[in-house]
Design an enzyme around this catalytic site. Structure first.
Site, PDB file in Angstrom:
ATOM      1  N   HIS A   1      -9.016 -10.946   0.597  1.00  0.00           N
ATOM      2  CA  HIS A   1      -8.510 -10.912   1.171  1.00  0.00           C
ATOM      3  C   HIS A   1      -9.677 -11.068   1.880  1.00  0.00           C
ATOM      4  O   HIS A   1     -10.890 -10.728   2.023  1.00  0.00           O
ATOM      5  CB  HIS A   1      -8.555  -9.228   2.058  1.00  0.00           C
ATOM      6  CG  HIS A   1      -8.419  -8.343   3.046  1.00  0.00           C
ATOM      7  ND1 HIS A   1      -8.039  -7.454   3.723  1.00  0.00           N
ATOM      8  CD2 HIS A   1      -9.670  -8.877   3.925  1.00  0.00           C
ATOM      9  CE1 HIS A   1      -8.270  -7.677   5.254  1.00  0.00           C
ATOM     10  NE2 HIS A   1      -9.346  -8.523   5.259  1.00  0.00           N
TER      11      HIS A   1
ATOM     12  N   HIS B   1      -2.553 -12.849   2.214  1.00  0.00           N
ATOM     13  CA  HIS B   1      -2.211 -12.644   3.990  1.00  0.00           C
ATOM     14  C   HIS B   1      -3.125 -13.582   4.812  1.00  0.00           C
ATOM     15  O   HIS B   1      -3.672 -13.256   5.493  1.00  0.00           O
ATOM     16  CB  HIS B   1      -1.955 -11.320   4.118  1.00  0.00           C
ATOM     17  CG  HIS B   1      -3.730 -10.876   4.209  1.00  0.00           C
ATOM     18  ND1 HIS B   1      -4.788 -11.238   4.156  1.00  0.00           N
ATOM     19  CD2 HIS B   1      -3.279  -9.017   4.211  1.00  0.00           C
ATOM     20  CE1 HIS B   1      -5.792  -9.538   3.855  1.00  0.00           C
ATOM     21  NE2 HIS B   1      -4.816  -8.963   3.733  1.00  0.00           N
TER      22      HIS B   1
ATOM     23  N   HIS C   1       1.434   3.660   7.995  1.00  0.00           N
ATOM     24  CA  HIS C   1       0.164   4.593   8.911  1.00  0.00           C
ATOM     25  C   HIS C   1       1.651   6.106   8.948  1.00  0.00           C
ATOM     26  O   HIS C   1       2.056   6.001  10.136  1.00  0.00           O
ATOM     27  CB  HIS C   1      -0.814   4.014  10.098  1.00  0.00           C
ATOM     28  CG  HIS C   1      -1.904   3.431   8.986  1.00  0.00           C
ATOM     29  ND1 HIS C   1      -2.760   3.401   8.208  1.00  0.00           N
ATOM     30  CD2 HIS C   1      -1.528   1.527   8.966  1.00  0.00           C
ATOM     31  CE1 HIS C   1      -3.572   2.586   7.819  1.00  0.00           C
ATOM     32  NE2 HIS C   1      -3.122   1.659   8.212  1.00  0.00           N
TER      33      HIS C   1
ATOM     34  N   HIS D   1       0.749  -0.981  -0.158  1.00  0.00           N
ATOM     35  CA  HIS D   1       0.164  -0.074   0.035  1.00  0.00           C
ATOM     36  C   HIS D   1       1.549   0.984  -0.259  1.00  0.00           C
ATOM     37  O   HIS D   1       1.507   1.666   1.279  1.00  0.00           O
ATOM     38  CB  HIS D   1      -0.570   0.046   0.979  1.00  0.00           C
ATOM     39  CG  HIS D   1      -2.215  -0.990   1.575  1.00  0.00           C
ATOM     40  ND1 HIS D   1      -3.081  -1.506   0.405  1.00  0.00           N
ATOM     41  CD2 HIS D   1      -1.441  -2.086   2.334  1.00  0.00           C
ATOM     42  CE1 HIS D   1      -3.551  -2.374   1.352  1.00  0.00           C
ATOM     43  NE2 HIS D   1      -2.952  -2.609   1.335  1.00  0.00           N
TER      44      HIS D   1
ATOM     45  N   ASP E   1       2.292  -7.201   2.272  1.00  0.00           N
ATOM     46  CA  ASP E   1       1.082  -6.514   2.874  1.00  0.00           C
ATOM     47  C   ASP E   1       1.223  -4.418   3.888  1.00  0.00           C
ATOM     48  O   ASP E   1       1.044  -4.449   5.116  1.00  0.00           O
ATOM     49  CB  ASP E   1       0.174  -6.809   3.479  1.00  0.00           C
ATOM     50  CG  ASP E   1      -0.665  -5.956   4.032  1.00  0.00           C
ATOM     51  OD1 ASP E   1      -1.969  -5.335   3.956  1.00  0.00           O
ATOM     52  OD2 ASP E   1      -1.926  -6.916   5.253  1.00  0.00           O
TER      53      ASP E   1
ATOM     54  N   ASP F   1      -8.992  -4.984  -1.525  1.00  0.00           N
ATOM     55  CA  ASP F   1      -7.726  -5.097  -0.236  1.00  0.00           C
ATOM     56  C   ASP F   1      -7.913  -3.978   0.018  1.00  0.00           C
ATOM     57  O   ASP F   1      -8.527  -2.914   0.235  1.00  0.00           O
ATOM     58  CB  ASP F   1      -6.626  -5.646  -1.044  1.00  0.00           C
ATOM     59  CG  ASP F   1      -5.653  -5.465   0.981  1.00  0.00           C
ATOM     60  OD1 ASP F   1      -6.159  -6.501   1.072  1.00  0.00           O
ATOM     61  OD2 ASP F   1      -4.329  -4.622   0.759  1.00  0.00           O
TER      62      ASP F   1
ATOM     63  N   ASN G   1      -7.130  -0.010  -2.500  1.00  0.00           N
ATOM     64  CA  ASN G   1      -7.845   1.075  -1.803  1.00  0.00           C
ATOM     65  C   ASN G   1      -6.742   2.128  -1.152  1.00  0.00           C
ATOM     66  O   ASN G   1      -6.494   3.370  -0.147  1.00  0.00           O
ATOM     67  CB  ASN G   1      -7.882   0.067  -0.304  1.00  0.00           C
ATOM     68  CG  ASN G   1      -6.329   0.015  -0.188  1.00  0.00           C
ATOM     69  OD1 ASN G   1      -5.788   0.261  -0.085  1.00  0.00           O
ATOM     70  ND2 ASN G   1      -6.264  -0.163   1.479  1.00  0.00           N
TER      71      ASN G   1
END
Ligand SMILES: [Zn+2]
Length: 489
Positions: A196, A254, A359, A78, A355, A169, A110
């Site tokens: 996912h 995952h 953040h 991501h 994955d 995902d 996403n």
């Protein structure tokens, strides 16, 4: 090692590597299955020669020092752009990837807006080229419009624009009906659905893997059955969709529980062309880390093969409730981690995918159950796998294969992309553009806010030393990352 660049100046990131020679390193070629002492020469971005050393020339060269491997390929990352650039951008994500030894990444859709139409893919690609990194940026399109689980995205247009496949995902494909349509339509386009697998009704409000640790900590349980149910649904729907469209493909990402991996193992034995990946964190960390344990999953197994009690063991060395450990799917039990490793060893798991989920501090500095899910992991994946290698649990060649030829084979099994560069074999190939990572198993590095190139500092490994410092990453003949300055003789 002696690294001899023989050039008047070092290239900058993005520039062609004019000349690089490495003498007496340990080469690992997961495609030919060969590993051993060798030398490489890169000229004008091409892996001009690979020489395997024997006899006296090979003396003293072991797999415990400098290693050369094909560049890694991450099937699941991501990079947050567009929409969440304070957590990561395509540019910082590529820098992090190269620092981790990766030369290609497949990004999840996403973002905000979601990558559900070609315009968003174009924005991601523009950001990648503007960033100047040679790391190959691939992307999945969303299965559904806005990832809302209601109607299919512009799948045909996304395929024409060059997505690698489709995923919602962050969330599962919401309904069986939508999944079936997506598998059939994506299959007609030669592309996979990457799911996912989570039964969201069962995980509403869940905080930590259901079991002993969650009970003691008072965290709401996240049942294993939520993953098992979803994998079971996905496999049944996939088998059904294959009847309509033989080119349909399903990849489960995952997968984190022993029971779900067992379902995949049996489905494959029955001939279903399903593939799956496991993550470094589900291999190495377990739910006891939430209580403050920091031992690797394999160190938490007793001599009798049973998980040890971290409270009885005095294994709790860190503060509990560290939100960098909140991830979806959650960190599981010691037995589940062992099952992830077993799946990697027996081939049930085709690849390790990070994955990588960076953040901001704001999204993580809240109480455990409210923190955003995700671990910033693309820079630590190699170190975590090498910890498994150092512990004698995973052969080095297998670890490298899980990061290179494994993911390449997964992508190669998707008919619509089998002929593209994404599916290239990822071996050490003389005469091809150099796409390699060089790392030193005898050297370590400390994971800190400063050493992580990712904007996401949400790593449970902060403060920890990992072995296998990356010295050089070359992607497609161009410099992606270099740190050759220290410890050179
Ligand atoms: Zn996910």
């Amino acid at each position: 090692m002696s690294a001899n660049k023989n050039s008047s100046r070092s290239p900058k990131v993005g520039e062609t590597v004019e000349r690089f020679e490495l003498e007496k390193a340990w080469l690992v070629d997961p495609v030919s299955g060969r590993e051993g002492p060798g030398e490489i020469v890169v000229i004008d971005g091409v892996l001009e020669s690979i020489v395997w050393l024997e006899g006296e020339d090979a003396a003293g060269v072991t797999d415990a020092g400098v290693v050369v491997a094909p560049g890694f390929f991450d099937l699941h990352a991501h990079f947050r752009e567009p929409g969440f650039e304070d957590a990561e951008t395509v540019a910082t994500g590529c820098a992090a990837a190269a620092h981790g030894g990766y030369t290609a990444v497949a990004l999840m859709p996403n973002t905000s807006p979601a990558l559900d139409e070609p315009g968003v893919l174009h924005r991601v690609r523009s950001a990648a080229s503007a960033g100047g990194s040679p790391v190959e940026v691939l992307a999945y399109g969303a299965v559904s419009v806005g990832r809302a689980g209601e109607q299919l995205s512009a799948m045909g247009e996304l395929a024409d624009a060059g997505v690698l496949g489709y995923s919602d995902d962050g969330a599962p494909v919401r309904t069986s009906k939508l999944l079936r349509s997506a598998l059939v339509y994506a299959g007609m386009l030669g592309l996979p659905v990457v799911d996912h697998a989570e039964d969201s009704e069962m995980t509403a409000g869940a905080e930590a893997n259901e079991g002993y640790v969650a009970s003691v900590l008072g965290l709401a349980g996240w049942p294993t059955a939520a993953e098992v149910n979803a994998v079971s649904r996905d496999l049944a729907v996939f088998a059904d969709a294959l009847g309509d469209e033989p080119r349909a493909r399903l990849h489960l990402t995952h997968v984190s529980t022993a029971a779900a991996l067992d379902l995949v193992r049996r489905a494959r034995a029955a001939g279903l062309p399903v593939t799956c990946d496991v993550t470094p964190h589900h291999l190495a960390f377990t739910d006891e880390w939430l209580a403050g344990a920091r031992r690797w999953s394999w160190d938490a197994l007793g001599a009798d093969g049973k998980p040890r009690d971290p409270w009885a063991d005095g294994a709790l060395t860190a503060a509990p409730f560290n939100t960098s450990l909140r991830v979806n799917p959650p960190l599981r039990t010691v037995s589940d981690a062992a099952a992830c490793l077993a799946a990697l060893l027996d081939g049930t798991a085709d690849a390790v995918a990070t994955d990588h989920a960076p953040h901001t501090v704001v999204d993580k500095e809240v109480e455990f159950g409210r923190a955003s899910n995700g671990i910033s992991g693309i820079e630590t994946a190699l170190g975590v796998l090498l910890a498994l290698v150092d512990a004698g649990k995973l052969p080095l060649a297998k670890a490298i294969a899980a990061l290179t030829s494994g993911p390449a084979r997964v992508v190669g099994s998707w008919p619509g992309v089998a002929a593209t560069s994404a599916a290239r074999s990822r071996g050490l190939i003389e005469g091809a553009p150099a796409d390699i990572v060089v790392f030193d198993r005898a050297d370590s590095w400390r994971v800190t806010d400063e050493t992580l190139r990712s904007k996401g500092k949400n790593s449970p490994l902060l403060g920890r030393e990992l072995s296998g410092r990356v010295l050089l990453t070359i992607a497609g003949g161009r410099l992606a990352y270099e740190d050759l300055e220290t410890d050179q003789t």
